[in-house]
Design an enzyme around this catalytic site. Structure first.
Site, PDB file in Angstrom:
ATOM      1  N   LEU A 104       0.860  -1.176   0.000  1.00  0.00           N
ATOM      2  CA  LEU A 104       0.000   0.000   0.000  1.00  0.00           C
ATOM      3  C   LEU A 104       0.899   1.230   0.000  1.00  0.00           C
ATOM      4  CD1 LEU A 104      -2.719  -0.927   2.679  1.00  0.00           C
ATOM      5  CD2 LEU A 104      -2.999  -0.901   0.197  1.00  0.00           C
ATOM      6  N   ASP A 105       0.593   2.218  -0.827  1.00  0.00           N
ATOM      7  CA  ASP A 105       1.364   3.461  -0.836  1.00  0.00           C
ATOM      8  C   ASP A 105       1.307   4.108   0.548  1.00  0.00           C
ATOM      9  OD1 ASP A 105       1.973   3.092  -3.469  1.00  0.00           O
ATOM     10  OD2 ASP A 105       0.489   4.518  -4.246  1.00  0.00           O
TER      11      ASP A 105
END
Length: 333
Positions: A65-66
């Site tokens: 996930l960013d």
């Protein structure tokens, strides 16, 4: 799940254990946690914090996930890291806030969302850590939840490896307004759901409670056995006598099977379990359930990934000479 008995077999409780009855130290090295990732840190940083928090040698996350993205982030503990690729098989689900750069008619927005359902083409963004070659990804579902001016809140279920930021950019371009992703939260990651995710502080509190007071209850609620993360796979249950051979990478033979899940096909990944419910390996079925039940001998599953460490169950197969190309054989009793 419906299991069909091929051959009744009993298990010896002197070897192995029920996954949900493992001692807490073993559980921490063969378990997983689902973290509710906060905005800010990278997924790698979260996994490293979990590793250090639980005093483990290794830990790995199951899907990047960013930094600004929140939501369900499964973290594999210790030896469970070998299961991470299997977590990517089911779809993932996100809730996204998309901001348009110009006004658009509702009917046009709805048509664009329909257009981006199904198979789409994506080129990874410039910052992606993979080769920027054109790839096909599948959008299983996409649903508009709310529209407020130029802000569109939507839910999507998509294939693992889909770039949501790029999806939003492409939809904005197709709409003629351009757009960007304002917020993103992952609600489902493979077999793991948002409602079972815990905060890092909750995990730390549970660990300290165990270390200082000897109370395992809260930690056991958070840390799940690795088998929990494989429940989406169809199963083959094998006899105790076949376990160690499979742990050494041997192909599974018909004679080693006790039970088979109904409806198993040759186009899916199958989980091989012990009679106690322990994950042994995953593999590619060489025939379907019906044929496995009928055949008395021969190869039935090609092992693609071994999960259980060798030596937990006794070896009941003959060790081959390195120059011997014949198949491993069970020792005669």
């Amino acid at each position: 799940m419906e299991l069909i008995v091929k051959e009744e077999s009993k298990t010896d409780y002197n070897y192995g254990s029920d996954p949900y009855n493992r001692d807490i130290k073993t559980l921490l090295n063969t378990g997983l946690v689902v973290i509710d990732k906060p905005s800010g840190p990278t997924s790698h940083e979260v996994a490293a914090w979990v590793r250090n928090m639980l005093n483990l040698v290794k830990a790995g996350h199951g899907g990047t996930l960013d930094p600004k993205v929140t939501g369900a982030l499964p973290v594999a503990l210790g030896n469970t890291t070998k299961c991470v690729p299997i977590w990517h098989i089911p779809p993932k689900e996100y809730v996204c806030l998309m901001h348009l750069h110009d006004d658009a008619e509702l009917v046009d927005i709805e048509n664009i969302f329909k257009e981006f359902t199904g198979r789409i083409h994506q080129r990874p963004p410039l910052k992606a850590a993979v080769k920027r070659s054109l790839r096909i990804r599948k959008i299983y579902e996409i649903e508009i939840l709310e529209i407020d001016g130029r802000d569109i809140l939507f839910r999507t279920k998509c294939q693992s490896g889909t770039y949501l930021r790029k999806l939003v950019d492409d939809m904005g371009e197709a709409l003629g307004t351009s757009a960007h992703m304002q917020e993103l939260r992952r609600t489902i990651s493979g077999p793991f759901y948002e409602n079972e995710a815990v905060y890092l502080q909750d995990l730390l509190d549970a660990y300290i409670f165990w270390k200082e007071d000897g109370n395992e209850e809260e930690l056991r609620k958070i840390v799940k056995p690795l088998e929990y993360g494989l429940q989406h796979l169809k199963k083959i249950i094998i006899k105790d006598s076949a376990v160690d051979a499979v742990c050494h990478g041997a192909t599974l033979y018909s004679s080693g099977i006790s039970k088979i899940e109904k409806g198993l096909g040759t186009d899916e990944v199958v989980l091989i379990e012990t009679l106690k419910g322990e994950a042994v390996a995953v593999g590619k079925p060489l025939m379907n359930t019906k044929d496995m039940l009928k055949t008395e001998e021969g190869e039935v599953v090609e092992i693609t990934r071994v999960i259980m460490e060798p030596g937990i169950y006794p070896r009941i197969w003959k060790k081959r000479n390195k120059n011997d190309k014949s198949k491993p054989e069970l020792k005669k009793k």
